[in-house]
Enzyme design. Structure first.
Site, PDB file in Angstrom:
ATOM      1  N   GLU A 152      -2.620   6.562   8.497  1.00 41.98           N
ATOM      2  CA  GLU A 152      -3.216   7.615   7.691  1.00 41.98           C
ATOM      3  C   GLU A 152      -4.108   8.488   8.559  1.00 41.98           C
ATOM      4  O   GLU A 152      -4.595   8.050   9.612  1.00 41.98           O
ATOM      5  CB  GLU A 152      -4.090   7.022   6.570  1.00 41.98           C
ATOM      6  CG  GLU A 152      -3.340   6.428   5.419  1.00 41.98           C
ATOM      7  CD  GLU A 152      -4.291   5.936   4.333  1.00 41.98           C
ATOM      8  OE1 GLU A 152      -5.530   6.021   4.533  1.00 41.98           O
ATOM      9  OE2 GLU A 152      -3.802   5.470   3.297  1.00 41.98           O
ATOM     10  N   GLN A 159     -28.946 -42.501  31.017  1.00 45.22           N
ATOM     11  CA  GLN A 159     -27.521 -42.755  30.801  1.00 45.22           C
ATOM     12  C   GLN A 159     -27.262 -44.186  30.332  1.00 45.22           C
ATOM     13  O   GLN A 159     -26.294 -44.441  29.647  1.00 45.22           O
ATOM     14  CB  GLN A 159     -26.743 -42.496  32.101  1.00 45.22           C
ATOM     15  CG  GLN A 159     -26.818 -41.060  32.595  1.00 45.22           C
ATOM     16  CD  GLN A 159     -25.866 -40.168  31.832  1.00 45.22           C
ATOM     17  OE1 GLN A 159     -25.084 -40.630  31.038  1.00 45.22           O
ATOM     18  NE2 GLN A 159     -25.976 -38.867  32.071  1.00 45.22           N
ATOM     19  N   ARG A 207     -25.877 -47.077  35.935  1.00 41.73           N
ATOM     20  CA  ARG A 207     -26.242 -45.666  35.813  1.00 41.73           C
ATOM     21  C   ARG A 207     -27.756 -45.500  35.779  1.00 41.73           C
ATOM     22  O   ARG A 207     -28.485 -46.363  35.315  1.00 41.73           O
ATOM     23  CB  ARG A 207     -25.647 -45.068  34.532  1.00 41.73           C
ATOM     24  CG  ARG A 207     -24.187 -44.712  34.653  1.00 41.73           C
ATOM     25  CD  ARG A 207     -23.730 -43.985  33.417  1.00 41.73           C
ATOM     26  NE  ARG A 207     -22.341 -43.545  33.535  1.00 41.73           N
ATOM     27  CZ  ARG A 207     -21.708 -42.879  32.580  1.00 41.73           C
ATOM     28  NH1 ARG A 207     -22.329 -42.592  31.464  1.00 41.73           N
ATOM     29  NH2 ARG A 207     -20.453 -42.510  32.749  1.00 41.73           N
ATOM     30  N   ASP A 208     -28.184 -44.333  36.245  1.00 45.69           N
ATOM     31  CA  ASP A 208     -29.612 -44.068  36.325  1.00 45.69           C
ATOM     32  C   ASP A 208     -30.104 -43.331  35.074  1.00 45.69           C
ATOM     33  O   ASP A 208     -29.319 -42.901  34.247  1.00 45.69           O
ATOM     34  CB  ASP A 208     -29.883 -43.221  37.579  1.00 45.69           C
ATOM     35  CG  ASP A 208     -31.367 -43.099  37.853  1.00 45.69           C
ATOM     36  OD1 ASP A 208     -31.777 -42.052  38.332  1.00 45.69           O
ATOM     37  OD2 ASP A 208     -32.099 -44.064  37.557  1.00 45.69           O
ATOM     38  N   ARG A 241      -7.229  -7.806  -8.226  1.00 46.34           N
ATOM     39  CA  ARG A 241      -7.932  -9.089  -8.319  1.00 46.34           C
ATOM     40  C   ARG A 241      -9.396  -8.814  -8.636  1.00 46.34           C
ATOM     41  O   ARG A 241      -9.821  -7.663  -8.736  1.00 46.34           O
ATOM     42  CB  ARG A 241      -7.844  -9.840  -6.995  1.00 46.34           C
ATOM     43  CG  ARG A 241      -8.356  -9.004  -5.815  1.00 46.34           C
ATOM     44  CD  ARG A 241      -8.386  -9.789  -4.519  1.00 46.34           C
ATOM     45  NE  ARG A 241      -8.625  -8.952  -3.356  1.00 46.34           N
ATOM     46  CZ  ARG A 241      -9.802  -8.522  -2.948  1.00 46.34           C
ATOM     47  NH1 ARG A 241     -10.885  -8.813  -3.654  1.00 46.34           N
ATOM     48  NH2 ARG A 241      -9.926  -7.786  -1.847  1.00 46.34           N
ATOM     49  N   LYS A 244       0.815  -1.215   0.000  1.00 42.20           N
ATOM     50  CA  LYS A 244       0.000   0.000   0.000  1.00 42.20           C
ATOM     51  C   LYS A 244       0.851   1.268   0.000  1.00 42.20           C
ATOM     52  O   LYS A 244       0.432   2.307  -0.517  1.00 42.20           O
ATOM     53  CB  LYS A 244      -0.945  -0.013   1.201  1.00 42.20           C
ATOM     54  CG  LYS A 244      -2.062  -1.056   1.091  1.00 42.20           C
ATOM     55  CD  LYS A 244      -3.005  -0.954   2.257  1.00 42.20           C
ATOM     56  CE  LYS A 244      -4.188  -1.896   2.082  1.00 42.20           C
ATOM     57  NZ  LYS A 244      -3.807  -3.295   1.962  1.00 42.20           N
ATOM     58  N   HIS A 294     -15.282  -2.329   8.758  1.00 43.85           N
ATOM     59  CA  HIS A 294     -14.534  -2.292   7.494  1.00 43.85           C
ATOM     60  C   HIS A 294     -14.811  -3.501   6.603  1.00 43.85           C
ATOM     61  O   HIS A 294     -14.123  -3.689   5.600  1.00 43.85           O
ATOM     62  CB  HIS A 294     -13.029  -2.161   7.749  1.00 43.85           C
ATOM     63  CG  HIS A 294     -12.682  -1.026   8.668  1.00 43.85           C
ATOM     64  ND1 HIS A 294     -12.826   0.289   8.297  1.00 43.85           N
ATOM     65  CD2 HIS A 294     -12.231  -1.015   9.953  1.00 43.85           C
ATOM     66  CE1 HIS A 294     -12.450   1.068   9.294  1.00 43.85           C
ATOM     67  NE2 HIS A 294     -12.090   0.306  10.314  1.00 43.85           N
TER      68      HIS A 294
END
Length: 615
Positions: A238, A577, A573-574, A330, A154, A273
C-alpha cells in the site's frame, strides 16, 4: 383486515387495532425467541487475561467455563479461573499448542462444550477454525466462517470496502508474489510504501519502505515474519500514509441484519505498529469526521452480513481524510475503553448474540448508545524501555497494583511469585482509567501506575508515565509517529528498589557470610592431619597416561572400550565450588595427592585446584 379495522369508528375499533398490533409484535418476538439456543458451557481457546475476561462474563450469565492450556502454562491463572481445564498440544512448542485445532475441537466435543470463544490472537481470525467449530456442532462466538475468511483476507476486505463506498489507501489488488511487483508499485505511487501480511495483523509482517535501497531487505523480512506468524507469507503493498492517526470503530451485529457502532478508539500511540496506549473516544475528533467513520463502518458491516463483535480500522491523514485499512473480526485487546465510555459489556453481547438474540432485544439500539466521559488503557508489559523494549523474564518477587476509583485492571499472571515466561506475549496487566475527560482519566492513570510495585522483572511503567505527562498527549492530538518523535519519553526515572536490595544483601550475608575476613585472633589447630601411607614406587597408569601417550584419538578409544561407569572426582576444587574444599588448604591437598594417585588411578578424571598456600 387492518384496513377494515382502521375504518371502524369509535373506541371499539381503536381497541381492536391496538390488540392486532400487539399480537403482531408478539408473533415477531416469538419468531426470534424460538431461534434462541442458550449456551450452557463455553470454552475459551486462548490464555491469559482475555481468557479470564471471558470466564468472568460467562459466570455472570450463569454459563459454565472451560479452559485449555499448554504444557508450559500448567501454573497459569486462567487455568484456575475456569470451572474445568484441559491440556492441549502435548509435546508441541508453546505457541503451537494453542494453534492445534484438532486437539481443541476434541476437548470441546469430549466435554460437551456448546460454544468456543477464540479471544484475540492465536486462532481468533482463522476461518478454518470457525469452520471446524461449525463442523463439530460447536458454536463459534464470532462471525460466520465465510465472513472471517473475507475479513481475514485483507485484499478481499479491501475490495468489499470499495464496493461499500468506503475510501481505501491505494494498494495492490491482490497479494504480490515477487519483489518485481513491489518495485512496479513503487514506481507508480512513489515512496513511502508499506508491506502488510495478507493473512494476519498485530504489526507482524508489516514493514515501511522509504527508498529503493530498503526495498529488497524489507520485502524479505516482511515475508519471513508473516510466514512465521500466520503460516502464510503472502504480502500486499500500500501507499504509506505518513504520520496519520489510527482510529478504529467498534461494531456489533446480530443474526437479523442489525448493526450498530459503539463509537471510536484512538490507537495512534504505537511502537513498531504495536499499540501501547489506547483512548476512547478520540480526542479533538471533528464531529463530521466521526459521523463519516461510524457510518462507513456500519455500511461495510452490513455489506458482508457481519455478526457479533468486530472492529473497523482507519487511518486519518493530516487533512482529515480517512482511509479504510482492515477489519478485525474478533474482540480487540483495547475493547475495555469502549466498555467504559458506553457502559456496554461487549463479551456479554457476544455471548447473547451467539445464542440468537437480536440487538434490540439486548437494548442495544443506536440512538441509545452515548459517549460518557473518556477512558485510557495502558498495556503494562515486562519490557525494558531503556533497552529498546527488550522483553524481560523471571519471577515476580513483589507485585502490588494501583487501584481506586476510576481504575479497572484486567490481568492474568500479575501476582507475587508468578513466573514470567519467554514463550508468550509480554503483556502483564491492562490498566484502564476513566474520567469526565481525557486529562482527568490521565490523572487517574498516572496515580494508579505510580502505586504499582513490581520487582523481579523490568516493566514499561516509567515510559507510560512519561506518555501520560506529555503535553501533546493531554491537550493535542497524537499520530502514529508520536513515540518516535518524542525522545523525552525515554528519559526514564530510575526505579527505587531499596527494600529488595536490602533483602538481597541480608540473604547473601546469611548464606555466604561477610565479604571481609572476621577480625579474630583464632590460632590454627595444634593437631596435624594424618597423612596415609603411600606405596613405594610409581603410581599405576590411568586415563591421563593414555591421553599423553596416544593423544586425543587414543583417549577417546579407551573411553569407548571401557565397560564400566567412569567417575570424575571434584573433591579438591577450591573456593565455593566444593563444600569440602572450602575447609581444606592447598597445603593439605598437596600432601594427600600422592595417596590419591596410587589408589584412585581408575578415575576418569580428577580436579585438583588450589588457592590458599598459607600453612
Amino acid at each position: 383486515m387492518l384496513l377494515h379495522l382502521g375504518a371502524v369508528k369509535g373506541g371499539l375499533g381503536a381497541l381492536m387495532l391496538r390488540r392486532v398490533c400487539l399480537l403482531s409484535r408478539h408473533a415477531h418476538s416469538y419468531s426470534q425467541s424460538v431461534e434462541h439456543q442458550p449456551i450452557k458451557k463455553v470454552m475459551v481457546a486462548n490464555r491469559g487475561e482475555i481468557a479470564i475476561r471471558v470466564f468472568r462474563a460467562c459466570t455472570e450469565l450463569g454459563i459454565r467455563t472451560v479452559a485449555v492450556y499448554s504444557e508450559q502454562d500448567t501454573g497459569q491463572m486462567h487455568r484456575q479461573k475456569a470451572d474445568e481445564a484441559y491440556l492441549i498440544g502435548k509435546g508441541l512448542p508453546p505457541v503451537s499448542a494453542y494453534l492445534h485445532i484438532p486437539d481443541i475441537i476434541r476437548v470441546a466435543k469430549e466435554n460437551n462444550v456448546d460454544a468456543i470463544h477464540p479471544g484475540y490472537g492465536f486462532l481468533s481470525e482463522r476461518s478454518d477454525f470457525a469452520q471446524a467449530c461449525a463442523d463439530a456442532g460447536v458454536r463459534f462466538i464470532g462471525p460466520s466462517p465465510e465472513v472471517v475468511r473475507k475479513m481475514g483476507d485483507k485484499v478481499e476486505a479491501r475490495a468489499l470496502a470499495i464496493q461499500a463506498g468506503v475510501p481505501v489507501v491505494p494498494g495492490t489488488d491482490g497479494p504480490i508474489t515477487s519483489l518485481k511487483e513491489a518495485e512496479d508499485f513503487a514506481k507508480t505511487y512513489d515512496f513511502p510504501i508499506i508491506f502488510k501480511a495478507a493473512y494476519g495483523g498485530g504489526g507482524r509482517g508489516m514493514r515501511v519502505v522509504r527508498n529503493y535501497e530498503e526495498l529488497e531487505e524489507n520485502y524479505n523480512r516482511a515475508y519471513s515474519e508473516a510466514l512465521a506468524a500466520f503460516g502464510n507469507g503472502a504480502l500486499f503493498v500500500e501507499k504509506f500514509i505518513d504520520k496519520p492517526r489510527h482510529i478504529e470503530v467498534q461494531i456489533l451485529g446480530d443474526k437479523y441484519g442489525n448493526v450498530i457502532h459503539l463509537y471510536e478508539r484512538d490507537c495512534s500511540i504505537q511502537r513498531r505498529h504495536q499499540k501501547v496506549v489506547e483512548i476512547a473516544p478520540a480526542a479533538h475528533l471533528d464531529p463530521h469526521l466521526r459521523d463519516r467513520l461510524t457510518k462507513d463502518s456500519v455500511n461495510l458491516a452490513k455489506q458482508v452480513g457481519y455478526e457479533n463483535a468486530g472492529t473497523v480500522e482507519f487511518l486519518v491523514d493530516k487533512n482529515g481524510k480517512h482511509y479504510f485499512i482492515e477489519v478485525n473480526s474478533r474482540l480487540q485487546v483495547e475493547h475495555t475503553v469502549t466498555e467504559e465510555i458506553t457502559d456496554v459489556d461487549l463479551v456479554h453481547a457476544q455471548l447473547r448474540i451467539c445464542e440468537g438474540r437480536s440487538l434490540p432485544e439486548l437494548g442495544l439500539k443506536q440512538d441509545k448508545i452515548r459517549i460518557n466521559g473518556s477512558a485510557i488503557q495502558c498495556r503494562v508489559t515486562t519490557e525494558d524501555p531503556a533497552r529498546g523494549f527488550q522483553p524481560d523474564t523471571g519471577r515476580l518477587e513483589v507485585f502490588r497494583s494501583g487501584e481506586g476509583m476510576g481504575i479497572r485492571l484486567d490481568s492474568a499472571s500479575a501476582f507475587q511469585g508468578a513466573l514470567i515466561s519467554p514463550h508468550y506475549d509480554s503483556l502483564l496487566v491492562k490498566v484502564i482509567s476513566s474520567g469526565k475527560d481525557l486529562p482527568t482519566a490521565a490523572t487517574k492513570m498516572n496515580r494508579a501506575l505510580a502505586e504499582f510495585r513490581i520487582r523481579g522483572v523490568k516493566t514499561n511503567i516509567p515510559f507510560l508515565q512519561n506518555v501520560l505527562s506529555n503535553h501533546q498527549f493531554l491537550y493535542g492530538t497524537v499520530d502514529t509517529q508520536f513515540i518516535d518523535e518524542n525522545a523525552d519519553l525515554f528519559h526514564l526515572k530510575p526505579v527505587q528498589n531499596r527494600a529488595q536490595k536490602l533483602l538481597h544483601y541480608l540473604g547473601h550475608l546469611m548464606v555466604n557470610g561477610p565479604a571481609t575476613p572476621i577480625p579474630v585472633k583464632a590460632k590454627p589447630s595444634d593437631t596435624d592431619p594424618v597423612i596415609p601411607t603411600v606405596p613405594i614406587g610409581e603410581p599405576p597408569l590411568g586415563f591421563r597416561d593414555v591421553l599423553l601417550k596416544e593423544g586425543p584419538e587414543g583417549f577417546a578409544r579407551a573411553v569407548r572400550q571401557h565397560k564400566g561407569l567412569l567417575l570424575m572426582d571434584t573433591t579438591f576444587r577450591d573456593a565455593h565450588q566444593s563444600l569440602l574444599a572450602t575447609r581444606v588448604r592447598t597445603h593439605d591437598l598437596k600432601k594427600i595427592a600422592p595417596f590419591v594417585a596410587h589408589n584412585f588411578n581408575n578415575l576418569f578424571s580428577l580436579e585438583n585446584w588450589g588457592g590458599d598456600l598459607h600453612k
